[in-house]
Design a protein around this motif. Structure first.
Motif, PDB file in Angstrom:
ATOM      1  N   LEU A  76       0.835  -1.207   0.000  1.00  0.00           N
ATOM      2  CA  LEU A  76       0.000   0.000   0.000  1.00  0.00           C
ATOM      3  C   LEU A  76       0.864   1.249   0.000  1.00  0.00           C
ATOM      4  O   LEU A  76       0.541   2.259  -0.654  1.00  0.00           O
ATOM      5  CB  LEU A  76      -0.936  -0.003   1.208  1.00  0.00           C
ATOM      6  CG  LEU A  76      -2.090  -1.013   1.172  1.00  0.00           C
ATOM      7  CD1 LEU A  76      -2.896  -0.940   2.455  1.00  0.00           C
ATOM      8  CD2 LEU A  76      -2.989  -0.746  -0.027  1.00  0.00           C
ATOM      9  N   ARG A  77       1.967   1.197   0.734  1.00  0.00           N
ATOM     10  CA  ARG A  77       2.857   2.367   0.786  1.00  0.00           C
ATOM     11  C   ARG A  77       3.503   2.616  -0.576  1.00  0.00           C
ATOM     12  O   ARG A  77       3.649   3.760  -1.007  1.00  0.00           O
ATOM     13  CB  ARG A  77       3.916   2.162   1.859  1.00  0.00           C
ATOM     14  CG  ARG A  77       4.833   3.360   2.056  1.00  0.00           C
ATOM     15  CD  ARG A  77       5.792   3.127   3.207  1.00  0.00           C
ATOM     16  NE  ARG A  77       6.730   4.223   3.336  1.00  0.00           N
ATOM     17  CZ  ARG A  77       6.462   5.375   3.934  1.00  0.00           C
ATOM     18  NH1 ARG A  77       5.257   5.572   4.460  1.00  0.00           N
ATOM     19  NH2 ARG A  77       7.374   6.318   4.020  1.00  0.00           N
ATOM     20  N   VAL A  78       3.878   1.525  -1.253  1.00  0.00           N
ATOM     21  CA  VAL A  78       4.468   1.662  -2.590  1.00  0.00           C
ATOM     22  C   VAL A  78       3.469   2.314  -3.542  1.00  0.00           C
ATOM     23  O   VAL A  78       3.819   3.213  -4.324  1.00  0.00           O
ATOM     24  CB  VAL A  78       4.902   0.279  -3.117  1.00  0.00           C
ATOM     25  CG1 VAL A  78       5.282   0.368  -4.594  1.00  0.00           C
ATOM     26  CG2 VAL A  78       6.065  -0.257  -2.307  1.00  0.00           C
ATOM     27  N   ILE A  79       2.222   1.843  -3.463  1.00  0.00           N
ATOM     28  CA  ILE A  79       1.184   2.418  -4.337  1.00  0.00           C
ATOM     29  C   ILE A  79       0.989   3.906  -4.040  1.00  0.00           C
ATOM     30  O   ILE A  79       0.902   4.739  -4.954  1.00  0.00           O
ATOM     31  CB  ILE A  79      -0.133   1.651  -4.162  1.00  0.00           C
ATOM     32  CG1 ILE A  79       0.008   0.228  -4.688  1.00  0.00           C
ATOM     33  CG2 ILE A  79      -1.275   2.376  -4.889  1.00  0.00           C
ATOM     34  CD1 ILE A  79      -1.204  -0.646  -4.424  1.00  0.00           C
ATOM     35  N   ALA A  80       0.956   4.252  -2.743  1.00  0.00           N
ATOM     36  CA  ALA A  80       0.750   5.654  -2.363  1.00  0.00           C
ATOM     37  C   ALA A  80       1.900   6.522  -2.844  1.00  0.00           C
ATOM     38  O   ALA A  80       1.698   7.633  -3.366  1.00  0.00           O
ATOM     39  CB  ALA A  80       0.585   5.761  -0.852  1.00  0.00           C
ATOM     40  N   VAL A  81       3.125   6.064  -2.689  1.00  0.00           N
ATOM     41  CA  VAL A  81       4.290   6.835  -3.127  1.00  0.00           C
ATOM     42  C   VAL A  81       4.292   6.992  -4.643  1.00  0.00           C
ATOM     43  O   VAL A  81       4.591   8.064  -5.182  1.00  0.00           O
ATOM     44  CB  VAL A  81       5.590   6.148  -2.646  1.00  0.00           C
ATOM     45  CG1 VAL A  81       6.807   6.800  -3.302  1.00  0.00           C
ATOM     46  CG2 VAL A  81       5.708   6.212  -1.136  1.00  0.00           C
TER      47      VAL A  81
END
Length: 347
Positions: free
Chosen positions: A4-9
């Motif tokens: 999820l963090r990768v997608i947000a970044v």
């Protein structure tokens, strides 16, 4: 790093790049705004499809379309306004616009093509609202969608096949000048008679139209063709215009119309007490013999709070506030049929 963090970044980075690209386009002049470069084919398709869907979504319902769109007088009024305000871009039936207009991006459609695929309610929305990112302006008076139906009546007639000869007849210039095209003997029976109005009243109305105190898209355009310094002289000339032909298709006055005209109260005088034959105030218009359709329109505007201009605007709104549609039509027919001597008819 979680998924999820990768997608947000990634999304944040993409948004940042898009913002930088947009800023570069705006502040570095990277987008070519030249009309000569035109639009990409996909851009034109997106804009026009968006336009078509926006009109379909927002156009008035079919039940809002008046029953009298085929009235020759309404068509003539719309044709005369079109001829003065719209023809330079859309050309008249059978004609083409000038080279400068054809070089616009997008070019305004020729009138037959402009009307081909639209229904009356959709035409009304387009004429009243205008079109962003084109040269199509909105109607130049807020809240006067009632006037737009005259133009729609003309456009619908074009769609049905109104040709160059018909158009020439409808828009034939009056030898008595621009205003007489609608208000004079050659004019439309939808426009008000001016020969029964005083020069003082007409001058006041011209000022109200010019400032927007009395909203009217048709008159806002017409008055823009006149030098303000000429208003007083023009008012005097207009009060001498011979009237347009009478509307022979008008409805007969209802039996109780005179009773309505004579009914008043302590706070609100009866119609006849101000507008009757005993009126000597030049700023109060005479109504006897006035055009029925015009009287109806004005009473609806007063009742609905969409009519301004004149020192008695508040009083007129209060006087019309309680009138029903049936009573308004009865009053309009009553005053139209009272008649006045026509000083311009040969004996």
């Amino acid at each position: 790093m979680s998924r999820l963090r990768v997608i947000a970044v990634t999304l944040a980075a993409a948004a940042g790049i898009a913002a930088l690209a947009g800023a570069a386009v705006v502040f570095l002049g990277l987008y070519n705004t030249s009309a000569k470069s035109g639009h990409w084919a996909i851009t034109g398709w997106v804009l026009h499809t968006t336009f078509e869907n926006a009109v379909e979504l927002r156009a008035p319902p079919p039940k809002a379309v008046p029953d009298d769109l085929e009235d020759p007088a309404l068509i003539e009024l719309g044709a005369r306004h079109f001829d003065s305000a719209c023809r330079m871009c859309h050309a008249s039936p059978g004609q083409v616009a000038g080279a400068t207009v054809r070089a616009m991006v997008p070019p305004p459609p020729q009138i037959e093509r402009a009307t081909a695929n639209w229904q009356p309610a959709e035409m009304h929305w387009i004429v009243e609202q205008g079109v962003k990112m084109s040269g199509m302006p909105a109607w130049p008076a807020e809240g006067r969608g009632d006037e737009v139906w005259a133009v729609v009546a003309f456009l619908s007639a074009v769609k049905r096949g109104l040709g160059p000869a018909d158009y020439a007849t409808l828009t034939e210039p009056s030898p008595q000048g621009y205003c007489a095209g609608c208000h004079g003997r050659q004019g439309t029976v939808r426009a008000p008679r001016l020969d029964i109005l005083s020069p003082e009243y007409i001058a006041t109305a011209l000022r109200a139209y010019r400032t927007g105190a009395r909203p009217s898209g048709i008159m806002a355009h017409a008055i823009s063709q006149v030098d303000p310094a000429a208003d007083a002289r023009l008012a005097a000339d207009l009060s001498d215009l011979p009237p347009a032909p009478r509307d022979e298709n008008g409805q007969a006055p209802a039996a109780d119309a005179e009773a309505i005209a004579r009914t008043g109260s302590i706070d609100i005088p009866a119609c006849l007490s101000c507008h009757g034959p005993g009126n000597r105030n030049p700023l109060i218009p005479s109504l006897d013999g006035q055009v029925r359709a015009y009287l109806e329109q004005q009473l609806f505007l007063w009742r609905d709070g969409r009519r301004g201009g004149g020192a008695r605007a508040v009083l007129m709104h209060e006087a019309a506030d309680a009138l029903t549609d049936v009573q308004i039509r009865a009053l309009a027919a009553y005053f139209a049929e009272r008649g006045v001597p026509d000083r311009n008819d040969p004996e």
